[in-house]
Motif scaffolding. Structure first.
Motif, short mmCIF file in Angstrom:
data_model
loop_
_atom_site.label_atom_id
_atom_site.label_comp_id
_atom_site.label_asym_id
_atom_site.label_seq_id
_atom_site.Cartn_x
_atom_site.Cartn_y
_atom_site.Cartn_z
N ASP A 275 0.84 -1.19 0.00
CA ASP A 275 0.00 0.00 0.00
C ASP A 275 0.88 1.25 0.00
OD1 ASP A 275 -2.37 1.37 -0.11
OD2 ASP A 275 -2.71 1.36 2.06
N HIS B 152 0.42 5.60 0.57
CA HIS B 152 -0.40 6.80 0.81
C HIS B 152 0.48 8.03 0.70
CE1 HIS B 152 -4.45 5.41 2.25
NE2 HIS B 152 -3.78 4.26 2.26
N HIS C 72 -2.88 -1.13 6.66
CA HIS C 72 -3.56 -1.54 5.42
C HIS C 72 -2.81 -2.68 4.72
CE1 HIS C 72 -5.77 2.59 4.91
NE2 HIS C 72 -6.04 1.98 6.05
#
Ligand code: MG
Length: 388
Positions: free
Chosen positions: A238, A240, A272
């Motif tokens: 993941d 971000h 996540h």
């Protein structure tokens, strides 16, 4: 539909425990769970009936409830004898047609594959009685210990469960046995008395019945070995974006930093990636499937709460978490000083030991979005082990 009738009504006096023996833990889970999950996972079984010790149905109902079985589970109460207990279970199995698998709850080694194979065997031969060739020479003796017969070992089998028969034939045989006060130790004997032949199905192992405390040690060794060969892995990744004006939440903790991660939830990129790795290991899809970011319910949500839910899903799917390893990719903040706190927070959400969760950091030497301080990315690997 084919029925699994699981007999758990035995008193278990040789275990010297107040708790019914099939509720004692094997590798941290009640012994009963292993066979329940095996029958639940078998494509040959449509419903399960669990015969509980008298007065303990509520206790067993609560224990079995933790498993979240996919198939209908009916509870029946045991009687004074094995004959009466099995008969009660047969009578409670209302939608039964076809085959019935009578299985002793104290035999946790059974697998879905063997159950399916036994169903095919029973359809071809009319019955299937789990057994294995006798390993020892067996004598018959009278009350004084004088040997009266030396049967040929090649004709001798140890028999176990499951024992599989036509449901209505077994029900009729048990009705007859109960009327006549006949109390044998297995179902093939009940069928024989009613005039039916039974056939041995050779199990690929010598079965172990949970009878004494020593059996627990033996069974745990066997089950642990099986789990070792039933490892599954999943990966998660993941990214971000880092932005001003938001707190930095990473691995369930807040880390003092001049920027935070942007996202619909708390944007905890580490949590996540861990969730995706766990879901992947169990083939349960990804976090977008379970917690869509189009759902306002998840706006600003603490991701560790979702991680806890993922941990429950893993458990419901019949897996235990073995370990998690992660790499946090960023230029800053420094990960090493806060890694132990993040491991502890992730482990706590999942109810596993902190040693099972590893958090490491790396940089990209100034390259890419992470290196320029625009984003944080995380790679995660998780391994889980199936309990049967
Ligand atoms: Mg994310």
């Amino acid at each position: 539909m084919n029925t699994a009738l699981i007999a758990a009504a035995g008193s278990g006096t040789r275990m010297k425990s107040e708790t019914p023996k099939v509720l004692l833990p094997l590798l941290g889970r009640p012994a009963l769970f292993y066979c329940l999950q095996a029958f639940d996972a078998s494509r040959s079984i449509g419903q399960i009936t669990l015969v509980c010790p008298r007065g303990m149905t509520a206790v067993f109902r609560e224990a079995a409830g933790q498993l979240g079985l996919a198939k209908p589970l009916t509870f029946a109460e045991g009687g004074d004898t094995r004959t009466q207990s099995v008969l009660n279970g047969l009578r409670a199995s209302r939608k039964a047609e076809g085959l019935v698998f009578v299985h002793d709850a104290a035999r946790p080694m059974i697998t879905p594959g063997v159950i399916d194979d036994m169903a095919a065997f029973a359809l071809a031969r009319g019955s299937a009685v789990a057994g294995a060739p006798a390993r020892n020479t067996i004598k018959q003796a009278d009350a004084s210990g004088r040997i009266t017969a030396s049967p040929d070992r090649n004709s001798l089998f140890e028999v176990y469960t499951p024992q599989v028969f036509d449901f209505h034939a077994l029900l009729a045989a048990y009705e007859k046995a109960a009327n006549e006060g006949y109390v044998p130790t297995d179902d093939a004997a009940v069928m024989a008395r009613a005039g039916f032949d039974s056939h041995i199905y050779e199990l690929p192992w010598q079965d172990i019945k949970l009878t004494t405390p020593e059996d627990m040690t033996k069974l745990e060794a066997v089950l642990a070995q099986r789990q070792g060969t039933r490892l599954r892995c999943g990966t998660g990744f993941d990214t971000h974006r880092l932005t001003e004006g938001r707190p930095l939440i990473l691995g369930g903790i807040e880390i003092p930093f001049e920027k935070g991660l942007l996202g619909h939830s708390d944007a905890d990129v580490l949590t996540h990636a861990v969730m995706d790795a766990l879901l992947g290991a169990c083939n349960l899809g990804d976090i977008g499937r379970w917690f869509p970011d189009t759902d306002p319910k998840y706006k600003g949500v603490r991701s560790v709460l979702l991680l806890h839910e993922v941990g429950q899903k893993v458990k419901e799917a019949g897996y235990g978490i073995v370990n998690i390893d992660t790499t946090v990719i960023c230029e800053r903040p420094k990960i090493a000083p806060v890694a132990a706190r993040m491991s502890a927070a992730i482990a706590e959400a999942l109810g596993i030991p902190a040693e099972s969760v590893s958090v490491k950091g790396t940089t990209t030497e100034g390259m890419n979005a992470e290196g320029r301080g625009e984003a944080i990315s995380v790679q995660a690997v998780a391994s889980v082990a199936r309990a049967f």
